[in-house]
Design a protein around this motif. Structure first.
Motif, PDB file in Angstrom:
ATOM      1  N   VAL A 266       0.812  -1.219   0.000  1.00 44.58           N
ATOM      2  CA  VAL A 266       0.000   0.000   0.000  1.00 44.58           C
ATOM      3  C   VAL A 266       0.846   1.271   0.000  1.00 44.58           C
ATOM      4  O   VAL A 266       0.385   2.313  -0.476  1.00 44.58           O
ATOM      5  CB  VAL A 266      -1.029   0.025   1.159  1.00 44.58           C
ATOM      6  CG1 VAL A 266      -1.962  -1.173   1.068  1.00 44.58           C
ATOM      7  CG2 VAL A 266      -0.375   0.130   2.507  1.00 44.58           C
TER       8      VAL A 266
ATOM      9  N   ARG B 196      -7.725   6.061   1.329  1.00 41.92           N
ATOM     10  CA  ARG B 196      -7.538   4.694   0.833  1.00 41.92           C
ATOM     11  C   ARG B 196      -6.825   3.850   1.887  1.00 41.92           C
ATOM     12  O   ARG B 196      -7.243   2.726   2.182  1.00 41.92           O
ATOM     13  CB  ARG B 196      -6.713   4.737  -0.464  1.00 41.92           C
ATOM     14  CG  ARG B 196      -6.258   3.367  -0.973  1.00 41.92           C
ATOM     15  CD  ARG B 196      -5.415   3.471  -2.250  1.00 41.92           C
ATOM     16  NE  ARG B 196      -4.228   4.299  -2.155  1.00 41.92           N
ATOM     17  CZ  ARG B 196      -3.053   3.881  -1.656  1.00 41.92           C
ATOM     18  NH1 ARG B 196      -2.907   2.651  -1.223  1.00 41.92           N
ATOM     19  NH2 ARG B 196      -2.018   4.700  -1.628  1.00 41.92           N
TER      20      ARG B 196
ATOM     21  N   ASP C 150      -7.949   0.358   4.527  1.00 43.93           N
ATOM     22  CA  ASP C 150      -7.303  -0.927   4.258  1.00 43.93           C
ATOM     23  C   ASP C 150      -7.020  -1.659   5.571  1.00 43.93           C
ATOM     24  O   ASP C 150      -6.089  -1.317   6.301  1.00 43.93           O
ATOM     25  CB  ASP C 150      -6.001  -0.710   3.479  1.00 43.93           C
ATOM     26  CG  ASP C 150      -5.489  -1.988   2.852  1.00 43.93           C
ATOM     27  OD1 ASP C 150      -5.610  -3.063   3.480  1.00 43.93           O
ATOM     28  OD2 ASP C 150      -4.944  -1.912   1.735  1.00 43.93           O
TER      29      ASP C 150
END
Length: 182
Positions: free
Chosen positions: A60, A79, A83
């Protein structure tokens, strides 16, 4: 039976980390920066938790490439917060982005991150006494202060000392551990 530092415990992943990574002198600037970010995420948690999530962190954060991470924006923060494979702390995520920018500022000013780090120990790992493992030292307090002066966050003296141990700036393997350098 292999004699290890007690913190490696019986978890095979922790034992492998102890046996092959922890305390090995790291001299690559990007890798040193990555490890510092992971130690920042570890604050308040066990290293085992971070180790289990390390591959996801690398994915990521795009391989912890500082140039890429420095370009992350608010949509990237959202984002990352969504996660579940990583530690979802807004402060730690934003610190990592800011730390990428601080790393690049150092680089652009001609200050190599690895040289900066290793200068604190005159280029050679400091050797702990093999008995006591402090949480922080006057040196980690100084390194922390210098990092903060350069704009880094989540680099308190305890985090910095754990990072110094992990990166081999300090050899804190205990007496009797097969990894302790004589």
């Amino acid at each position: 039976m292999t004699n290890r530092c007690p913190w490696a415990g019986s978890d095979p992943q922790m034992q492998t980390y102890h046996d092959t990574e922890w305390g090995v002198p790291e001299r690559d600037s990007r890798a040193l920066w990555e490890k510092l970010q992971l130690d920042g995420f570890q604050a308040g948690l066990s290293w085992s938790t971070i180790l289990k999530k390390r591959d996801a962190f690398r994915e990521v954060f795009r391989g912890f490439d500082p140039e890429t991470v420095a370009r992350f924006d608010s949509s990237d923060v959202e984002r990352l917060l969504g996660d579940a494979r990583i530690i979802r702390s807004r402060a730690k995520i934003e610190a990592t982005i800011g730390n990428a920018r601080a790393y690049l500022t150092m680089r652009d000013a001609g200050e190599d991150f690895a040289e900066f780090c290793w200068a604190f120990v005159d280029g050679e790992p400091l050797k702990g006494d093999g008995v006591h493992v402090p949480a922080k030292t006057p040196l980690s307090e100084d390194v922390s202060k210098q990092l903060r002066k350069r704009g880094f966050k989540f680099v308190g003296p305890v985090i910095v000392y754990a990072w110094m141990q992990a990166c081999g700036l300090v050899d804190d393997h205990l007496n009797g551990c097969f990894r302790r350098r004589t």
